[in-house]
Scaffold this active site. Structure first.
Site, PDB file in Angstrom:
ATOM      1  CG  HIS A 133     -39.415  28.364 -48.398  1.00 10.80           C
ATOM      2  ND1 HIS A 133     -39.597  29.136 -49.522  1.00 10.80           N
ATOM      3  CD2 HIS A 133     -40.624  27.767 -48.172  1.00 10.80           C
ATOM      4  CE1 HIS A 133     -40.842  29.006 -49.950  1.00 10.80           C
ATOM      5  NE2 HIS A 133     -41.484  28.184 -49.167  1.00 10.80           N
ATOM      6  CG  HIS A 208     -44.392  30.865 -46.539  1.00 13.97           C
ATOM      7  ND1 HIS A 208     -45.578  30.170 -46.406  1.00 13.97           N
ATOM      8  CD2 HIS A 208     -43.694  30.213 -47.498  1.00 13.97           C
ATOM      9  CE1 HIS A 208     -45.566  29.130 -47.224  1.00 13.97           C
ATOM     10  NE2 HIS A 208     -44.432  29.143 -47.906  1.00 13.97           N
ATOM     11  CD  GLU A 346     -44.947  31.410 -50.849  1.00 12.50           C
ATOM     12  OE1 GLU A 346     -43.765  31.057 -50.927  1.00 12.50           O
ATOM     13  OE2 GLU A 346     -45.890  30.599 -50.966  1.00 12.50           O
TER      14      GLU A 346
HETATM   15  C1  BGC Z   1     -43.985  26.197 -51.575  1.00 14.81           C
HETATM   16  C2  BGC Z   1     -44.660  24.893 -51.277  1.00 14.81           C
HETATM   17  C3  BGC Z   1     -44.255  24.463 -49.904  1.00 14.81           C
HETATM   18  C4  BGC Z   1     -44.663  25.524 -48.934  1.00 14.81           C
HETATM   19  C5  BGC Z   1     -44.172  25.191 -47.569  1.00 14.81           C
HETATM   20  C6  BGC Z   1     -44.486  27.184 -50.604  1.00 14.81           C
HETATM   21  O1  BGC Z   1     -43.898  28.408 -50.836  1.00 14.81           O
HETATM   22  O2  BGC Z   1     -44.173  26.612 -52.897  1.00 14.81           O
HETATM   23  O3  BGC Z   1     -44.317  23.899 -52.206  1.00 14.81           O
HETATM   24  O4  BGC Z   1     -44.804  23.243 -49.536  1.00 14.81           O
HETATM   25  O5  BGC Z   1     -44.129  26.756 -49.311  1.00 14.81           O
HETATM   26  O6  BGC Z   1     -45.075  25.531 -46.636  1.00 14.81           O
END
Ligand code: BGC
Length: 382
Positions: A133, A208, A346
């Site tokens: 991310h 998210h 997402e």
């Molecule tokens: C990921 C997860 C991660 C989460 C974080 C998601 O987009 O795929 O693996 O733990 O984001 O909050």
């Protein structure tokens, strides 16, 4: 001759056309207020977007984050359907990305490394051996500039951020805009992303938000019924990096081509479910046209009757069943967010695309404009 009839007639015309305009205009609005200061003193604003149908979206300039989204249930009662915090401090310290705008690259890049035009770039490894991310300080932890661009038919909030060349290891100065649009009459929140760069780079933006359509974040999301318009998904290794394979969902617990409860097959003895500790995978969306928005996912919460449809221009969607929520994040109203009390959808390009030449490209070049759009459309069912 008395002027009274003329004055009266002018007043009546004014009243007839002006009063109804103000009466309806007042029903949808955008309001801005202060959301406090970050630990290093930067001011954060909070925008409230309200439409005529009882939908209210709250966005803050920290992380261009969607902090609350109130939508009606089948009885017309509105409740907040996303997880988040009450305070800025919550967002600054939080590790779950609640409602944040994710970038420069959403999801994982293997070993925090990729090669572009012959140069290898190194990113912070903030998720085991991988970069997740956007790195340690992703776009969800940056201050964005907000501008009210509302129109007669919609509340529009435009947020901008310039990511310097080299920030979190990525090449090129990237100018990004995220626009939240709440139409006055439709129960949907649209999120549009655009970006330009001055040097070749990679980009994968998403939002998210964790949804709990019951409006009660003390309840698990396992009874939510999910449909994903995808015949294939991208299986992962133990560190959640795609192997490069596109695997048919048919006959696996990853088949959501017909609506199924999230909890129905989540405990099956399946290696992919074990790697994700539940669902935490990218589905390759079925697209019937090359451009434009298409339905990607639909979620129904049976108790409230709330339905969320996700439409996107993106080729993929990460369905994450909130497996890493563990009751330690203290959310809105003091609620401790327990295991699987929120789900993420997402919209995205595939994870680790910079290291998979076979995946749709995430490279952005100078002179090009990155564009991505997602619509969260709400309705109810009996
Ligand atoms: C990921 C997860 C991660 C989460 C974080 C998601 O987009 O795929 O693996 O733990 O984001 O909050």
């Amino acid at each position: 001759m008395s002027r009274l009839p003329v004055i009266l007639s002018v007043f009546c015309h004014w009243a007839l056309f002006t009063i109804p305009f103000y009466a309806t205009a007042a029903e949808h609005k955008i309001e801005v207020s202060d959301f406090g200061k970050t630990s290093d003193g930067a001011s954060v604003s909070r925008y409230v977007l309200i439409n005529r149908q009882g939908v209210e979206a709250v966005v803050i300039t920290y992380g261009a984050t969607l902090v609350s989204l109130k939508v009606p249930d089948r009885a017309g009662k509105s409740a907040d359907v996303v997880l988040g915090y009450d305070t800025l401090e919550g967002y600054e310290q939080g590790k779950s990305y609640f409602g944040g705008t994710i970038g420069r690259y959403g999801n994982r890049i293997a070993h925090g490394e990729f090669t572009l035009d012959g140069t290898t770039f190194h990113l912070p490894k903030n998720d085991g051996p991988n970069s997740l991310h956007g790195g340690t300080v992703g776009f969800n932890k940056r201050i964005w500039a907000g501008v009210d661009r509302s129109r007669a038919d919609a509340e529009v909030l435009e947020l901008s951020y310039t990511s310097a060349a080299g920030e979190e290891g990525y090449p090129g100065t990237l100018k990004v805009k995220v626009t939240y649009t709440l139409p006055a009459e439709a129960n949907e929140l649209r999120i549009d992303y655009t970006a330009t760069t001055d040097k070749d780079t990679v980009i994968n933006l998403t939002n998210h938000s964790y949804f709990n359509l019951s409006g009660d974040a003390s309840r698990e999301i396992v009874d939510h019924q999910l449909l994903l318009r995808a015949q294939q998904f991208t299986p992962v290794d133990a560190t959640l990096i795609p192997t490069g394979e596109l695997r048919a969902v048919r006959g696996t617990p990853f088949d959501f081509t017909k609506p199924a409860a999230i909890g129905e097959r989540i405990h099956q003895d399946d290696e992919q479910l074990k790697f994700g500790k539940g669902y935490d995978h990218n589905w390759a969306l079925e697209r019937t046209k090359k451009v434009g928005l298409e339905l990607a996912a639909e979620v129904l919460e049976p108790t409230s009757g709330r339905v969320l449809e996700v439409l996107t221009t993106e080729p993929g969607i990460q369905f994450y069943s909130g497996n890493f929520l563990d009751g330690t994040a203290k959310g809105k109203g003091g609620q401790l967010y327990a295991h699987r009390t929120g789900l993420c959808l997402e919209t995205q390009h595939f994870p680790d695309s910079p290291n998979h030449p076979g995946f749709p490209s995430t490279v952005l070049k100078p002179g090009e404009t990155y564009r991505s759009s997602t619509v969260l459309r709400f309705s109810t069912r009996k």
